[in-house]
Design an enzyme around this catalytic site. Structure first.
Site, PDB file in Angstrom:
ATOM      1  CB  ILE A 200      -0.982   0.042   1.205  1.00 42.19           C
ATOM      2  CG1 ILE A 200      -0.236  -0.219   2.531  1.00 42.19           C
ATOM      3  CG2 ILE A 200      -2.125  -0.907   1.025  1.00 42.19           C
ATOM      4  CD1 ILE A 200      -1.064   0.105   3.752  1.00 42.19           C
ATOM      5  CD  GLU A 202       7.561   0.414  -2.498  1.00 43.29           C
ATOM      6  OE1 GLU A 202       8.634   0.412  -1.854  1.00 43.29           O
ATOM      7  OE2 GLU A 202       6.894  -0.610  -2.719  1.00 43.29           O
ATOM      8  N   GLY A 203       7.976   3.421   1.215  1.00 41.51           N
ATOM      9  CA  GLY A 203       8.687   4.397   2.026  1.00 41.51           C
ATOM     10  C   GLY A 203      10.095   4.543   1.477  1.00 41.51           C
ATOM     11  CD  GLU A 204      14.600   8.521   2.641  1.00 43.46           C
ATOM     12  OE1 GLU A 204      13.858   9.117   3.437  1.00 43.46           O
ATOM     13  OE2 GLU A 204      15.820   8.740   2.522  1.00 43.46           O
ATOM     14  CB  VAL A 208       3.900   0.547   3.803  1.00 44.78           C
ATOM     15  CG1 VAL A 208       2.844   0.430   4.889  1.00 44.78           C
ATOM     16  CG2 VAL A 208       5.010   1.486   4.243  1.00 44.78           C
ATOM     17  CE  LYS A 221       7.768   3.111   7.615  1.00 44.05           C
ATOM     18  NZ  LYS A 221       8.354   4.254   8.271  1.00 44.05           N
ATOM     19  CG  ASP A 311      10.191  14.317   7.977  1.00 42.90           C
ATOM     20  OD1 ASP A 311       9.991  15.285   7.221  1.00 42.90           O
ATOM     21  OD2 ASP A 311      10.405  13.162   7.560  1.00 42.90           O
ATOM     22  NE  ARG A 315       7.762  14.318   3.437  1.00 47.54           N
ATOM     23  CZ  ARG A 315       7.969  15.609   3.569  1.00 47.54           C
ATOM     24  NH1 ARG A 315       7.216  16.451   2.898  1.00 47.54           N
ATOM     25  NH2 ARG A 315       8.908  16.085   4.363  1.00 47.54           N
ATOM     26  CG  ASN A 316       6.120  12.160   7.220  1.00 53.32           C
ATOM     27  OD1 ASN A 316       6.127  11.162   6.496  1.00 53.32           O
ATOM     28  ND2 ASN A 316       7.169  12.935   7.371  1.00 53.32           N
ATOM     29  CG  ASP A 329       7.771   8.743   8.542  1.00 46.50           C
ATOM     30  OD1 ASP A 329       8.772   8.212   9.070  1.00 46.50           O
ATOM     31  OD2 ASP A 329       7.531   8.704   7.332  1.00 46.50           O
TER      32      ASP A 329
HETATM   33  P1  ADP Z   1       8.445   7.302   4.374  1.00 48.64           P
HETATM   34  O1  ADP Z   1       9.498   6.260   4.562  1.00 48.64           O
HETATM   35  O2  ADP Z   1       8.460   7.927   3.014  1.00 48.64           O
HETATM   36  O3  ADP Z   1       8.371   8.279   5.463  1.00 48.64           O
HETATM   37  P2  ADP Z   1       6.426   5.410   5.162  1.00 48.64           P
HETATM   38  O4  ADP Z   1       7.284   4.220   4.963  1.00 48.64           O
HETATM   39  O5  ADP Z   1       6.083   5.745   6.550  1.00 48.64           O
HETATM   40  O6  ADP Z   1       7.017   6.614   4.399  1.00 48.64           O
HETATM   41  O7  ADP Z   1       5.078   5.201   4.366  1.00 48.64           O
HETATM   42  C1  ADP Z   1       4.994   5.234   2.957  1.00 48.64           C
HETATM   43  C2  ADP Z   1       3.535   5.254   2.551  1.00 48.64           C
HETATM   44  O8  ADP Z   1       2.901   4.046   2.975  1.00 48.64           O
HETATM   45  C3  ADP Z   1       2.722   6.368   3.203  1.00 48.64           C
HETATM   46  O9  ADP Z   1       2.788   7.571   2.492  1.00 48.64           O
HETATM   47  C4  ADP Z   1       1.325   5.789   3.214  1.00 48.64           C
HETATM   48  O10 ADP Z   1       0.695   6.008   1.976  1.00 48.64           O
HETATM   49  C5  ADP Z   1       1.581   4.308   3.423  1.00 48.64           C
HETATM   50  N1  ADP Z   1       1.476   3.972   4.864  1.00 48.64           N
HETATM   51  C6  ADP Z   1       2.440   4.026   5.813  1.00 48.64           C
HETATM   52  N2  ADP Z   1       1.987   3.667   7.020  1.00 48.64           N
HETATM   53  C7  ADP Z   1       0.678   3.362   6.854  1.00 48.64           C
HETATM   54  C8  ADP Z   1      -0.392   2.946   7.726  1.00 48.64           C
HETATM   55  N3  ADP Z   1      -0.186   2.765   9.038  1.00 48.64           N
HETATM   56  N4  ADP Z   1      -1.607   2.754   7.190  1.00 48.64           N
HETATM   57  C9  ADP Z   1      -1.832   2.956   5.877  1.00 48.64           C
HETATM   58  N5  ADP Z   1      -0.891   3.354   5.000  1.00 48.64           N
HETATM   59  C10 ADP Z   1       0.349   3.567   5.469  1.00 48.64           C
END
Ligand code: ADP
Length: 460
Positions: A200, A202-204, A208, A221, A311, A315-316, A329
């Site tokens: 659902i 992609e984080g850095e 996820v 994650k 941060d 987006r967070n 985040d």
């Molecule tokens: P980043 O590493 O870019 O900070 P994350 O890894 O936290 O981002 O999350 C990337 C994306 O995954 C988020 O923008 C969101 O769309 C989705 N996501 C993250 N955590 C959740 C959650 N608990 N429930 C639903 N979607 C999530």
């Protein structure tokens, strides 16, 4: 000893199974997590909710213990058996007295970048060179691993082509096994209870996934690189201390081929995408204010815990099924205000004093909150449109501030400007911002105290 001071929301871990429940009592297994709802008229009992099954009932206080927060502790290690760069003879020394299956991993001195797995077997120490090949690790060119954690996990269960399964890690002096600490405090979850679903996000640092953990919908994650996983352990440690309706809740972690961070599932995804995909015709101003207030309350709680997010950005912020915004985040969250990797700072969201002098504080979070308000009221636009990062840095320093987004209530724009005061001391704190936003809520939706859905036909 029975502890009588638990308040609603306290998370407890069951110390033993409770399978033969009397009327009104909750059924649970050892290790299950239960949330206190209220005290009870029955002495020594609480009303509680089972975190996985959602069932409610009475629990005996003597049968559960409060789930402790993990202490932020840099010695907590996902790889306590990793000893860094030491020579072969040094490794042999460390593996005394000899014990079959006692092992450690070291970095090779002769072949920098390669690792060596050292195992004690039949009174001798065998050194297996671990080769890094095509982004994977291998000892025998047959079994390949993403990382050292993955490799150790495999050889702890399978002998494969080595002399013995790994039985006992030789812990590096000064480290603590994260696995042990997580397990003792009730934060270690069992992978066999997890069903992974679709990707659902992609984080850095990793993908996820949506999933289910003992009947509860969760987000997972996954972090495969061991160095990154170690860094994320800190984020997780911070999250164990936090419990608030506007912060994404940590359910626990799974250690399997790396680190899996399990949180509540926020079905409506991140706030930027939420606003961009729905837009003005679907989401009304009252809902925008409610999102702003949600984030503000989450930040007020962080402030009360003396934590700085660093941060904060749309987006967070994630949106739950019932359209509640929650801050997520905590990767950069720190108790202290010093040291950070300057190159990684989100320039358009970071306060000038934090960019220039790395002075992070609640007041620098307030600056970011102002930018987040701008993102909310512009329905997810990128801040400082069409400006380069360098331009933003220079112009903001010289006093430039963004204009109000289209149709933004004047009261809200005023708040943004307060958040963007050059002098941190002149910016309001989160409690003050909340008060002002509450006034905006009653102005925009008089008489509404409860959360309504998003504007008509939204399906939200
Ligand atoms: P980043 O590493 O870019 O900070 P994350 O890894 O936290 O981002 O999350 C990337 C994306 O995954 C988020 O923008 C969101 O769309 C989705 N996501 C993250 N955590 C959740 C959650 N608990 N429930 C639903 N979607 C999530």
């Amino acid at each position: 000893m029975t502890k009588m001071s638990w308040t609603a929301g306290t998370q407890c871990v069951a110390k033993a199974d409770h399978r033969k429940a009397k009327a009104g009592e909750l059924l649970y297994h050892k290790g299950d997590i239960l949330t206190i709802i209220d005290s009870s008229s029955r002495k020594g009992f609480y009303e509680a909710k089972h975190n996985s099954t959602g069932e409610e009932g009475l629990i005996s206080a003597s049968n559960v213990r409060e789930r402790e927060a993990l202490r932020v502790d840099p010695s907590l290690s996902l790889m306590p058996w990793f000893h860094g760069k030491i020579s072969g003879p040094e490794a042999v020394n460390k593996l005394q007295p000899a014990e079959d299956g006692l092992f450690l991993v070291r970095e090779s001195i002769r072949h920098p970048g390669d690792y060596v797995l050292c195992i004690s077997v039949c009174g001798e120490v065998i050194h297996y060179r671990v080769i890094y090949q095509d982004n994977k690790l291998t000892i025998d060119n047959t079994q390949f691993f993403y990382n050292l954690i993955d490799m150790i996990e495999f050889y702890s269960k399978n002998k494969g082509s080595i002399a013995t399964t790994l039985l006992k890690p030789k812990q590096k002096h000064g480290t603590k096994s994260a696995e042990l600490e997580l397990s003792k405090t009730g934060w270690l979850l069992d992978i066999t209870n997890l069903t992974l679903g679709e990707n659902i996000g992609e984080g850095e640092f990793g993908a996820v996934y949506e999933g289910e953990y003992m009947g509860q919908k969760v987000a997972v994650k996954t972090i495969k690189c061991d160095v990154t996983a170690q860094a994320f352990l800190q984020e997780t440690t911070v999250m164990t201390k936090l419990q608030h309706k506007n912060l994404v809740r940590l359910l626990g972690v799974i250690l399997h081929k790396g680190l899996h961070i399990v949180t509540e599932l926020m079905t409506k995804g991140n706030l930027v995408n939420f606003l961009r995909t729905r837009g003005r015709s679907v989401v009304n101003s009252a809902q925008l204010i409610r999102f702003s207030l949600d984030v503000c309350e989450g930040m007020e709680y962080l402030e009360s815990k003396k934590l700085v997010h660093r941060d904060l950005a749309a987006r967070n912020v994630l949106v739950s099924d019932d359209s509640v915004a929650k801050v997520s985040d905590f990767g950069l969250t720190k108790v202290d205000s010093k040291t950070s990797d300057k190159a990684k700072l989100p320039i358009k969201w970071t306060a000038p004093e934090a960019l220039k002098k790395e002075k992070f504080s609640t007041k620098s979070d307030v600056w970011s909150y102002g930018v987040l308000l701008w993102e909310i009221f512009s329905y997810g636009r990128q801040p400082y449109p069409k400006m380069s990062l360098k331009e933003v840095k220079d112009k903001v320093e010289a006093g430039y501030r963004m204009e109000a987004p289209e149709e933004c209530p004047p009261g809200v724009y005023l708040l943004m400007r307060l958040c963007w005061e050059q002098e941190p001391r002149r910016r309001p704190g989160f409690p003050k911002l909340r008060e002002k936003l509450e006034r905006e809520v009653s102005r925009l939706s008089p008489g509404s105290e409860h959360r309504e859905g998003v504007g008509s036909g939204s399906g939200c």
